[in-house]
Scaffold this active site. Structure first.
Site, PDB file in Angstrom:
ATOM      1  N   ASP A  67       0.828  -1.200   0.000  1.00 59.07           N
ATOM      2  CA  ASP A  67       0.000   0.000   0.000  1.00 59.07           C
ATOM      3  C   ASP A  67       0.864   1.253   0.000  1.00 59.07           C
ATOM      4  O   ASP A  67       1.967   1.263   0.537  1.00 59.07           O
ATOM      5  CB  ASP A  67      -0.946   0.026   1.208  1.00 59.07           C
ATOM      6  CG  ASP A  67      -0.235  -0.106   2.545  1.00 59.07           C
ATOM      7  OD1 ASP A  67       0.707  -0.926   2.628  1.00 59.07           O
ATOM      8  OD2 ASP A  67      -0.602   0.594   3.500  1.00 59.07           O
ATOM      9  N   GLU A  68       0.350   2.269  -0.628  1.00 59.20           N
ATOM     10  CA  GLU A  68       0.919   3.615  -0.641  1.00 59.20           C
ATOM     11  C   GLU A  68       2.402   3.665  -1.012  1.00 59.20           C
ATOM     12  O   GLU A  68       3.184   4.387  -0.392  1.00 59.20           O
ATOM     13  CB  GLU A  68       0.679   4.281   0.718  1.00 59.20           C
ATOM     14  CG  GLU A  68      -0.799   4.362   1.063  1.00 59.20           C
ATOM     15  CD  GLU A  68      -1.090   4.951   2.431  1.00 59.20           C
ATOM     16  OE1 GLU A  68      -2.072   5.703   2.542  1.00 59.20           O
ATOM     17  OE2 GLU A  68      -0.336   4.669   3.390  1.00 59.20           O
ATOM     18  N   PRO A  69       2.827   2.934  -2.058  1.00 55.02           N
ATOM     19  CA  PRO A  69       4.218   3.056  -2.492  1.00 55.02           C
ATOM     20  C   PRO A  69       4.409   4.305  -3.345  1.00 55.02           C
ATOM     21  O   PRO A  69       3.450   4.819  -3.933  1.00 55.02           O
ATOM     22  CB  PRO A  69       4.429   1.795  -3.333  1.00 55.02           C
ATOM     23  CG  PRO A  69       3.079   1.545  -3.944  1.00 55.02           C
ATOM     24  CD  PRO A  69       2.081   1.957  -2.881  1.00 55.02           C
TER      25      PRO A  69
END
Length: 468
Positions: free
Chosen positions: A144-146
Site C-alpha cells: 500500500d501507498e508506495p
C-alpha cells in the site's frame, strides 16, 4: 455467502505497542469467541530476522519461541494465521538502516523499496517469515501507498514496460506471488496501488493469483467512492471467473482510523465504518451479498513506522468485539446482544486490559478538558486581547488547572502501577506512550496552572483593562 460463513480476520499491528506474547495468546481466545476466523499479524521489526536481515530486528524483538507460542495458540483455537510482510511501501522499518539504504527507491525517503534492487532480499525475508509460520497458507505482502519512479533502475524498467510504472508494479507483485507459491502460500495485498492500473495491467495482476484487500476506514461511504467502485469491479470479475480470480476482501478499522495520536478510538466512527461496508455488501438492502471473500478488521498502532503511537489494543477491545458481532449477525438486535456478552466476557478475563481501557478513557477526557481550558485562557489573555480577564474568570481557570494537574498525575501513577509487572504491552513502546500521552498532557496542564496563577496573583492595573 452469509454471516455465519464470512471470513473475519483481525489485524494486529506491531509497529507500536505490540502485546507481550503471553498476553496476546490470551486475547486470541477472545477474538475467536467473538467470531474471528483468523489473525493478520504485522510483526514488522519484532520478528527475529537473521543473516543480512538481522539489522531489521529491533533489540526487543520476539524470539522464535515467542512466535511459535502465538502461532500454535492460534492454530489450536482454529484461527488462521496470516503473516504480513511489507514488500514495497511502508518499509521504513527496513530502509531506516544505513546498511539497506541502497535499496531505497528515493535515497531521501525511508518509505518505499526499489522493486528491482530489493527483489532478492525480499525473497529471503519472505522465506524467513514463512519459516516462522509453517502452517500458514496465505501471506500478506502489503504494497500500500508506495511511491515508485525515482530510482534509476525503476525508471529503466518502466521504459521497457508498455504500462510504464504500472507494469513495474505488476512485475513486482508477480515476483512476490511466485516466491510465495514456491513455499506453498498465496498472497494478499492492499488494493490502493492497483486502482490506477490500466485494464490490461490489472488483468495481469489478477492472473498472479494475488487476493486484493480493499480498505476504506471512513465512517461514511458512498457508492461512487474510488475504493467502493474498485471493490465492486473486483467482485464482478470474481463472479464471472469460475474461481480463476480470487474474491476480494474488504478492510475496515476498529482502531487507528481516526487521529494519528488518538488515545481511544472514536467508537461511533469505527462502528459506522463497519456498518457502511456491511450495507455495501448487500446491494439495495437485498439478501444476496456481493462476491467478497471476507473482512479484515484493521487495528493500526501507528499510521507509519516513524509516526506517533495511537490507540493501544486494550482501549479498543470493546470496539473490536462489537465490530465482530456486527459482522457475524445479520440482526442488529442479536449483534448488540452478542457484543455485550463478548465485552463482558473479555472484561471478566482481562483485569489489566480492562483497567488500561478505563485509564485511556479517563486520559482522553482529561485531554479534552485541557484543550478546552487552553483555548479559554488563550482567548482571554495576550496576544488575543491586551485586556486582563476579570478575577472570577482567572480564579476559575486556575482552579480547573489545579484539578487537571491532580487528575493527570493520578492517571500517571495508575499507569505506572499497571505496567509494574507482567506487562501486557511492549515495555519500550509503553514508555513512549506514557511520555507522549501522559507526561506531555501533564506539562500542558502545569503551564495552564502557572499562567492562570499569575493572573490571580498579579495586581490589576486600570491600564490592563482599558485603552488608557
Amino acid at each position: 455467502m452469509d454471516e455465519a460463513s464470512l471470513e473475519l480476520i483481525v489485524h494486529l499491528d506491531c509497529k507500536g505497542l505490540p502485546l507481550a506474547p503471553a498476553y496476546l495468546c490470551e486475547r486470541l481466545a477472545d477474538f475467536r469467541a467473538a467470531g474471528a476466523t483468523g489473525v493478520l499479524l504485522e510483526w514488522e521489526d519484532m520478528l527475529p530476522f537473521n543473516g543480512e536481515l538481522s539489522c531489521i530486528s529491533c533489540k526487543y524483538a520476539f524470539t522464535r519461541e515467542d512466535i511459535a507460542a502465538v502461532v500454535e495458540t492460534a492454530d489450536g483455537l482454529g484461527l488462521e494465521v496470516v503473516p504480513l510482510l511489507q514488500t514495497l511501501g511502508h518499509c521504513e522499518y527496513m530502509l531506516k538502516h544505513e546498511s539497506l539504504a541502497h535499496l531505497r527507491e528515493d535515497h531521501g525517503d525511508y518509505g518505499t523499496l526499489c522493486p528491482s534492487a530489493a527483489a532478492d532480499l525480499l525473497e529471503e525475508a519472505l522465506s524467513q517469515v514463512l519459516q516462522l509460520h509453517p502452517h500458514s497458507k496465505r501471506v500478506h505482502i502489503g504494497c500500500d501507498e508506495p511511491t515508485i519512479g525515482a530510482h534509476p533502475l525503476t525508471k529503466a524498467a518502466a521504459s521497457d514496460e508498455p504500462d510504464g510504472l504500472g507494469g513495474v508494479f505488476v512485475r513486482h507483485i508477480a515476483r512476490m506471488t511466485t516466491a510465495a507459491r514456491a513455499r506453498g502460500c498465496t498472497c494478499l495485498m492492499w488494493h490502493d496501488a492497483a486502482v490506477g492500473l490500466s485494464e490490461g495491467a490489472l488483468e495481469q495482476l489478477l492472473e498472479t493469483g494475488a487476493q486484493l484487500v480493499v480498505w476504506d476506514y471512513r465512517p461514511q461511504l458512498h457508492e461512487d467512492d474510488p475504493s467502493l467502485r474498485f471493490a465492486a469491479r473486483l467482485c464482478a470479475r470474481a463472479a464471472v471467473s469460475n474461481g480463476a480470480v480470487p474474491r476480494p476482501l474488504i478492510a475496515t478499522a476498529f482502531k487507528g482510523g481516526d487521529a494519528c495520536d488518538a488515545i481511544t478510538p472514536h467508537e461511533g466512527a469505527r462502528l459506522a465504518n463497519q456498518s457502511e461496508w456491511k450495507a455495501w455488501m448487500y446491494p439495495g438492502g437485498g439478501s444476496q451479498p456481493r462476491e467478497i471473500g471476507g473482512v479484515v478488521l484493521t487495528g493500526w498502532s501507528r499510521f507509519g513506522h516513524l509516526l506517533p503511537l495511537c490507540e493501544m489494543l486494550p482501549a479498543a477491545m470493546p470496539v473490536l468485539l462489537q465490530s465482530l458481532s456486527l459482522w457475524r449477525e445479520r440482526s442488529g438486535l442479536l449483534a448488540a446482544e452478542k457484543s455485550t456478552q463478548a465485552v463482558a466476557r473479555w472484561q471478566s478475563s482481562d483485569d489489566r486490559g480492562s483497567a488500561l481501557r478505563r485509564l485511556c478513557t479517563d486520559l482522553d477526557r482529561a485531554s479534552t478538558r485541557v484543550s478546552a481550558v487552553e483555548e479559554e485562557l488563550k482567548t482571554n489573555t495576550k496576544p488575543s486581547t491586551a485586556r486582563r480577564p476579570a478575577p472570577k474568570l482567572a480564579n476559575r481557570l486556575n482552579a480547573e488547572a489545579i484539578s487537571l494537574v491532580s487528575n493527570v498525575t493520578q492517571i500517571d501513577a495508575q499507569f505506572a502501577e499497571l505496567m509494574s509487572d507482567a506487562d501486557p504491552l511492549f515495555q519500550c513502546d509503553a514508555m513512549e506512550w506514557r511520555q507522549a500521552k501522559i507526561t506531555h498532557l501533564l506539562g500542558r496542564a502545569q503551564r495552564i496552572q502557572q499562567s492562570s496563577h499569575e493572573l490571580c496573583t498579579t495586581p490589576i492595573r486600570i491600564a490592563d483593562m482599558s485603552r488608557a
